[in-house]
Enzyme design. Structure first.
Site, short mmCIF file in Angstrom:
data_model
loop_
_atom_site.label_atom_id
_atom_site.label_comp_id
_atom_site.label_asym_id
_atom_site.label_seq_id
_atom_site.Cartn_x
_atom_site.Cartn_y
_atom_site.Cartn_z
N ALA A 118 0.87 -1.19 0.00
CA ALA A 118 0.00 0.00 0.00
C ALA A 118 0.90 1.23 0.00
CB ALA A 118 -0.94 -0.01 1.20
N PRO A 121 1.04 7.56 0.04
CA PRO A 121 1.50 8.58 -0.91
C PRO A 121 2.97 8.47 -1.31
CG PRO A 121 1.37 9.50 1.30
CD PRO A 121 0.81 8.11 1.39
N GLY A 122 3.75 7.60 -0.63
CA GLY A 122 5.09 7.34 -1.14
C GLY A 122 6.23 7.49 -0.15
N GLY A 123 6.00 8.10 0.99
CA GLY A 123 7.10 8.37 1.91
C GLY A 123 7.89 7.14 2.29
N LYS A 124 7.20 6.06 2.65
CA LYS A 124 7.89 4.83 3.06
C LYS A 124 8.53 4.15 1.85
CE LYS A 124 4.66 4.21 6.90
NZ LYS A 124 3.74 5.30 6.52
N ARG A 147 -4.30 7.48 -6.74
CA ARG A 147 -3.15 7.54 -5.82
C ARG A 147 -1.91 6.96 -6.48
NH1 ARG A 147 -6.70 5.61 -1.43
NH2 ARG A 147 -5.66 3.59 -1.60
N ASP A 188 1.90 -1.64 5.25
CA ASP A 188 1.44 -0.49 6.04
C ASP A 188 -0.02 -0.27 5.65
OD1 ASP A 188 2.11 1.83 7.81
OD2 ASP A 188 1.48 2.95 6.03
N CYS A 242 -1.28 3.11 11.70
CA CYS A 242 -1.28 4.36 12.47
C CYS A 242 -2.45 4.35 13.46
CB CYS A 242 -1.34 5.58 11.56
SG CYS A 242 -2.81 5.69 10.52
#
Length: 315
Positions: A118, A121-124, A147, A188, A242
């Site tokens: 998943a 938005p891309g940070g991980k 997305r 995640d 989260c």
């Protein structure tokens, strides 16, 4: 359910989960916000060094995250305006510090086949690419095509190379990809988001309910089973949310540990004051004792509420 009654229910539950007084819950749950920066190590050496120097000049009190290479705790009073042009240039990524934990725990190595189930938005995902120096085979997936398109745009901005970008449903992704084809899997997952609740807002619990928690826990268990099937022997899977309730955290992890005896739990290997051990029982139900090696992150000024489990498949 009335808002006052729902708030009391939430406060009682979170006091039990975090082992704090119910009167402290409102103080703890004040909403998540970006508190850290990760400098993009996919930059060339000169631009990387220039970016770090600019961070130090714009916020002299910025401090390195000692367990996350290239990660920095950003002083809250400074805001992010001084470095937003660096973010728009793909030089830094601003995020809550809890989001640094899963890629560090997954610890991908150059040459690894890595799946982010998943990814938006891309940070991980971008952090995973940076940790391998773009030398892994990175497969990005997100079930929502809009997305995924935005993810592709940002990957280009941050210089991230990936092998595939797909839009499979996470509950059935094992039907779409070859079994045991990844050395590392990041899961995640979608969750109720309790770690981001801001009880100062009157509508903070508008979408929260125990019924929703119980709906998610079965979806998350299915996603974990999918991740296990795609993981090679000897591989590592990180499950993270989260949210804080055991229904969405220990419950699904406990289920897959019981279902797949070749899975073990490994501790993160690093610690912060906000990191609490996972629970081994909840509401009269006993869980696998190894869940004490998972990590629940207490909401604080630095961290949003979070949960991370590092699972290893026997070789």
């Amino acid at each position: 359910m009335g808002s006052d009654r729902k708030t009391r229910q939430f406060e009682k539950r979170m006091a039990q989960v975090l082992d704090i007084r119910p009167t402290r819950v409102a103080e703890v749950f004040q909403g998540a916000r970006p508190t850290s920066l990760r400098v993009n190590r996919l930059l060339d050496d000169q631009r990387y060094a220039e970016t770090v120097e600019q961070l130090r000049q714009r916020a002299p009190s910025v401090t390195e995250v000692d367990w996350c290479e290239h990660g920095w705790f950003w002083p809250d009073q400074d805001g992010f305006d001084p470095v937003m042009e660096l973010a728009h240039a793909g030089r830094v990524y601003a995020q809550n510090a809890a989001s640094l934990i899963p890629p560090v725990a997954l610890d991908p190595q150059p040459g690894d086949a890595v799946l982010d189930v998943a990814a938006a938005p891309g940070g991980k995902a971008f952090h995973l690419a940076a940790r391998t120096g773009n030398q892994g085979r990175l497969w990005l997936n997100d079930s929502a095509p809009p997305r995924a398109r935005k993810l592709a745009e940002l990957a280009e901005l941050y210089g991230v190379r990936y092998a595939e970008l797909t839009t499979h449903n996470a509950q059935y992704i094992d039907k779409e990809l070859p079994p045991e084809s990844f050395d590392r899997v990041l899961l995640d997952v979608q969750c109720s988001g309790e770690g981001r609740v801001n009880l100062r807002r009157p509508d903070a619990l508008r979408h929260w309910s125990e019924e929703r928690l119980n709906k998610y826990k079965f979806l998350q268990t299915k996603m974990l089973s999918c991740g296990y099937k795609l993981l090679r022997p000897g591989g590592t899977m990180v499950y993270s949310t989260c949210t804080l309730s055991p229904e969405e955290n220990e419950f699904p992890v406990n289920k897959v540990l019981g279902r797949y005896p070749d899975l073990t739990v490994e501790p993160l290997g690093f610690q912060e004051p906000e990191f609490l051990p996972g629970l081994t029982s909840w509401m009269g139900e006993r869980y696998d004792r190894r869940l004490a090696h998972t990590t629940r992150v207490m909401p604080s000024e630095l961290f949003e509420g979070f949960y991370v489990a590092r699972l290893v498949k026997a070789g």
